[in-house]
Scaffold this motif. Structure first.
Motif, short mmCIF file in Angstrom:
data_model
loop_
_atom_site.label_atom_id
_atom_site.label_comp_id
_atom_site.label_asym_id
_atom_site.label_seq_id
_atom_site.Cartn_x
_atom_site.Cartn_y
_atom_site.Cartn_z
N VAL A 45 0.92 -1.43 0.06
CA VAL A 45 0.06 -0.01 -0.06
C VAL A 45 1.04 1.27 0.07
O VAL A 45 0.50 2.17 -0.81
CB VAL A 45 -0.95 -0.36 1.71
CG1 VAL A 45 -1.75 1.89 1.29
CG2 VAL A 45 -2.32 -1.06 1.55
N ARG A 46 2.12 0.93 0.98
CA ARG A 46 2.65 2.41 0.85
C ARG A 46 3.48 2.35 -0.96
O ARG A 46 3.52 3.72 -0.80
CB ARG A 46 3.75 1.94 1.53
CG ARG A 46 3.18 2.23 3.67
CD ARG A 46 2.41 3.63 3.79
NE ARG A 46 4.12 4.53 3.69
CZ ARG A 46 4.18 5.23 4.83
NH1 ARG A 46 4.37 4.19 6.23
NH2 ARG A 46 5.32 6.04 4.68
N THR A 48 2.54 1.68 -3.66
CA THR A 48 1.57 1.12 -4.93
C THR A 48 0.82 2.13 -5.05
O THR A 48 0.41 2.60 -5.96
CB THR A 48 2.03 0.21 -5.57
OG1 THR A 48 0.84 -0.08 -4.19
CG2 THR A 48 2.76 -0.66 -5.23
N GLY A 49 0.24 2.84 -3.72
CA GLY A 49 -0.99 3.27 -3.25
C GLY A 49 -2.27 2.47 -3.37
O GLY A 49 -2.35 1.31 -3.30
N THR A 50 -3.61 3.22 -2.69
CA THR A 50 -4.62 2.89 -2.60
C THR A 50 -5.34 1.86 -3.33
O THR A 50 -5.79 0.81 -3.94
CB THR A 50 -5.90 3.70 -1.77
OG1 THR A 50 -6.06 5.09 -2.53
CG2 THR A 50 -5.11 4.72 -0.43
N GLU A 51 -5.05 2.33 -4.83
CA GLU A 51 -5.50 1.85 -5.94
C GLU A 51 -5.68 0.76 -6.31
O GLU A 51 -6.10 -0.19 -6.49
CB GLU A 51 -6.11 3.11 -6.97
CG GLU A 51 -6.81 2.61 -8.15
CD GLU A 51 -7.03 3.00 -9.79
OE1 GLU A 51 -7.14 3.38 -10.83
OE2 GLU A 51 -6.27 5.05 -9.40
N THR A 52 -4.06 0.95 -7.01
CA THR A 52 -3.53 -0.44 -6.68
C THR A 52 -3.32 -1.48 -6.29
O THR A 52 -3.75 -3.06 -6.38
CB THR A 52 -1.84 -0.23 -7.88
OG1 THR A 52 -1.94 1.25 -8.44
CG2 THR A 52 -1.13 -1.68 -7.82
N SER A 53 -2.66 -0.79 -5.24
CA SER A 53 -2.99 -2.21 -3.88
C SER A 53 -4.15 -2.51 -3.49
O SER A 53 -4.66 -3.98 -3.82
CB SER A 53 -2.70 -1.76 -2.70
OG SER A 53 -3.38 -0.65 -2.21
N GLY A 54 -5.51 -1.91 -3.98
CA GLY A 54 -6.90 -2.26 -3.81
C GLY A 54 -7.21 -3.34 -4.81
O GLY A 54 -7.62 -3.80 -4.77
N GLN A 55 -6.24 -2.79 -6.10
CA GLN A 55 -6.47 -4.32 -7.55
C GLN A 55 -6.24 -5.48 -6.94
O GLN A 55 -6.57 -6.88 -7.20
CB GLN A 55 -6.13 -3.68 -8.63
CG GLN A 55 -6.97 -2.49 -9.30
CD GLN A 55 -6.17 -2.02 -10.72
OE1 GLN A 55 -5.30 -1.94 -10.90
NE2 GLN A 55 -6.47 -1.64 -11.47
#
Length: 230
Positions: A45-46, A48-55
């Motif tokens: 998460v830290r 790649t960010g929330t969008e990519t990590s959410g995928q």
């Protein structure tokens, strides 16, 4: 003869001490399997960010749900019926080998169906290339892990739960190292590649060690057996 004496001496140790070591080993394994994936997820998460990590998390969750639906829970059958067959005919190892091979085959079949579904969705334009690759890697990872339960049952049947705890701890560290290394080297896709590679290695190790322990304890698998009635 030496192996038999070794197992006899091992079992002559005070039960409380042996149980405590087993409990400690399994507890350490459970903590490792809970904490290390959480740490790698935080790093994901830290970086790649929330969008990519959410995928990534969605792909992993979807694969988990798919294999839960396809899981026949053969580890329960192994722990219930293998001792019965061993006592009745001395062929408990034959029954176990059939069950673990079925488990592996079911996992491979479920993974193939899942991969075909992902490919079909991608060809229909429902998934992007990147997300389709994420789903495929998550499916491979879960497919490799599908026979862990049945392999673990072999350690329980042979009174080797402490060894199982140590093995699970090592596998958790391996998966953590590969996934985190992939994340730092190439981002979320290599993160999933690292997890898939770790799961495949662990599946092979679990299978080989579990079958070796059980065949050593119960004897070689010599004939086909029918699943006994409850």
């Amino acid at each position: 003869m030496v192996n038999t004496l070794g197992r006899a001496v091992h079992r002559m140790r005070p039960p409380v001490r042996r149980h405590l070591r087993t409990f400690t080993s399994l507890t350490a394994a459970g903590l490792g399997e809970a904490v290390l994936p959480t740490l790698s997820l935080i790093a994901l998460v830290r970086l790649t960010g929330t969008e990519t990590s959410g995928q990534v998390i969605f792909a992993q969750s979807a694969a988990t749900v798919w294999f839960l639906l396809c899981d026949p829970c053969l580890e329960n059958a192994a722990q219930r019926f293998v001792p019965i067959e061993q006592q009745r005919s001395g062929r408990g190892s034959s029954l176990f080998m059939r069950l673990i091979r079925w488990d592996v085959a079911i996992g491979v079949a479920a993974a193939c169906v899942g991969l075909v579904a992902v490919l079909a969705a991608r060809l229909l334009g429902s998934l992007s290339d990147e997300f389709a690759f994420m789903l495929a890697l998550a499916i491979v990872t879960r497919g490799a892990m599908s026979s862990y339960g049945t392999a673990g049952a072999a350690f329980a049947l042979t009174d080797r739960l402490r060894a199982l705890g140590a093995l699970r701890t090592r596998c958790a560290v391996l998966s953590f190292g590969l996934s985190l290394g992939g994340l730092f080297l190439g981002g979320p896709l290599l993160y999933l590649v690292g997890q898939a590679a770790g799961a495949l290695v662990m599946a092979a190790v679990f299978y080989l060690l579990a079958t070796r322990e059980l065949l050593t304890e119960l004897g070689p698998a010599v004939a086909r057996v029918r699943l006994p009635r409850a």
